[in-house]
Design a protein around this motif. Structure first.
Motif, PDB file in Angstrom:
ATOM      1  N   GLN A  30     -29.633 -11.096  10.778  1.00  0.00           N
ATOM      2  CA  GLN A  30     -30.473 -11.693   9.737  1.00  0.00           C
ATOM      3  C   GLN A  30     -31.846 -11.032   9.661  1.00  0.00           C
ATOM      4  O   GLN A  30     -32.322 -10.672   8.574  1.00  0.00           O
ATOM      5  N   CYS A  61     -27.379 -17.157  -1.377  1.00  0.00           N
ATOM      6  CA  CYS A  61     -28.625 -17.225  -0.602  1.00  0.00           C
ATOM      7  C   CYS A  61     -28.501 -16.606   0.773  1.00  0.00           C
ATOM      8  O   CYS A  61     -29.514 -16.306   1.414  1.00  0.00           O
ATOM      9  N   GLY A  64     -30.794 -17.270   3.897  1.00  0.00           N
ATOM     10  CA  GLY A  64     -31.836 -18.152   3.380  1.00  0.00           C
ATOM     11  C   GLY A  64     -33.237 -17.602   3.269  1.00  0.00           C
ATOM     12  O   GLY A  64     -34.166 -18.373   3.020  1.00  0.00           O
ATOM     13  N   ALA A  92     -29.235 -20.029   7.881  1.00  0.00           N
ATOM     14  CA  ALA A  92     -30.178 -20.482   6.856  1.00  0.00           C
ATOM     15  C   ALA A  92     -30.733 -21.861   7.194  1.00  0.00           C
ATOM     16  O   ALA A  92     -31.946 -22.097   7.124  1.00  0.00           O
ATOM     17  N   PHE A 106     -28.877 -26.615   1.468  1.00  0.00           N
ATOM     18  CA  PHE A 106     -27.917 -25.515   1.456  1.00  0.00           C
ATOM     19  C   PHE A 106     -26.518 -26.063   1.215  1.00  0.00           C
ATOM     20  O   PHE A 106     -26.103 -27.025   1.868  1.00  0.00           O
TER      21      PHE A 106
END
Length: 285
Positions: A30, A61, A64, A92, A106
């Motif tokens: 990430q 997304c 996130g 996220a 989410f």
């Protein structure tokens, strides 16, 4: 902060990928992917004209980063991220909790069929999350249905492969790592919306108006040095897929060659490679 799961998946091939190796890779990496794509976040949010009390929808997304960035702008509003990938959504939610962003939600689902109609979002955004639809017209029509009349849309999609230095580096490996048609337009896939005329055709057919497509460029930080960046690129889905067909020896040769190709991109702050994209804006009439 809450979660919601859609009941239907239309894009089964992409769902398998993003809940398998690809999704696990992006969730695990990430921070690296955020560094690579960060240069497109502010232009995306500026193009969406996000206000402090807006309700914002973030399509594809992922882990996130854009959802959280939008939430920091819409401090009195709400931001909803939707993605196919369970592993990425776990990251996220954890990141949003760590930043104490209580105005985020989410939802796990396929934006092509996820229940969006009538939800009255003021704006919809996506950074590299709308190129993978099995039926893009149906998907964008569903996304449009989630906007209020006059609602704004802003998307970042990959431009042609020739303008993306990371893809040019991989392509230069030739027989050591043949990527086939990975950089080709068409879809679903990373470059499915690389043709601006195709973007305009799809969004118009989906009911959007005032469509505008402009070119955007930003450097991305791919690693600390050439060795680090090469290892990361070799770990991406397209490279791993080809390596699984070619064998271990090919991987060793390709990695060595890639390190040398990336040497000129080394800077004091790391390996910087230019990315090119289309910044797309539109409205729901």
């Amino acid at each position: 902060m809450s979660s919601r799961t859609g009941n239907h998946i239309a894009n089964t091939e992409q769902a398998q990928a993003w809940n398998g190796y690809e999704g696990a890779h992006w969730a695990r990496q990430q921070a690296r992917w955020d560094e690579i794509n960060a240069g497109f976040t502010a232009p995306l949010l500026d193009a969406a004209h996000i206000r402090s009390d807006d309700a914002v929808l973030d399509i594809g997304c992922g882990a996130g980063a854009t959802t959280r960035a939008a939430a920091r702008r819409a401090v009195d509003g709400r931001v909803t991220g939707v993605d196919l990938s369970g592993p990425m959504l776990e990251r996220a939610r954890a990141s949003a909790r760590a930043e104490r962003l209580g105005n985020t939600t989410f939802e796990h689902g396929d934006a092509q069929v996820h229940p969006l109609a009538g939800r009255g979002f003021d704006a919809v955004i996506s950074r590299y999350g709308v190129m993978f639809f099995a039926d893009p017209v149906a998907a964008f029509a569903n996304i449009r249905s989630g906007l209020r009349p006059g609602g704004r849309a802003a998307f970042v999609v990959a431009a042609d492969g020739a303008g993306n230095e990371w893809l040019r580096a991989l392509g230069a490996l030739g027989s050591d790592l043949p990527l086939g048609g990975f950089g080709a337009t068409g879809g679903p896939g990373m470059f499915s919306l690389a043709d601006p005329a195709r973007v305009e055709e799809v969004l118009a057919a989906a009911g959007f108006a005032r469509i505008r497509v402009t070119r955007a460029e930003a450097p991305g930080r791919w690693g600390d040095d050439a060795e680090d960046a090469a290892a990361f690129l070799m770990d991406t889905g397209p490279a791993q897929h080809r390596l699984s067909l070619l064998g271990e020896g090919a991987g060793i040769r390709a990695r060595r060659a890639l390190v040398e190709l990336l040497r000129p991109a080394e800077r004091p702050g790391g390996v910087l490679l230019r990315g090119t994209a289309w910044l797309v804006t539109a409205v729901r009439p």
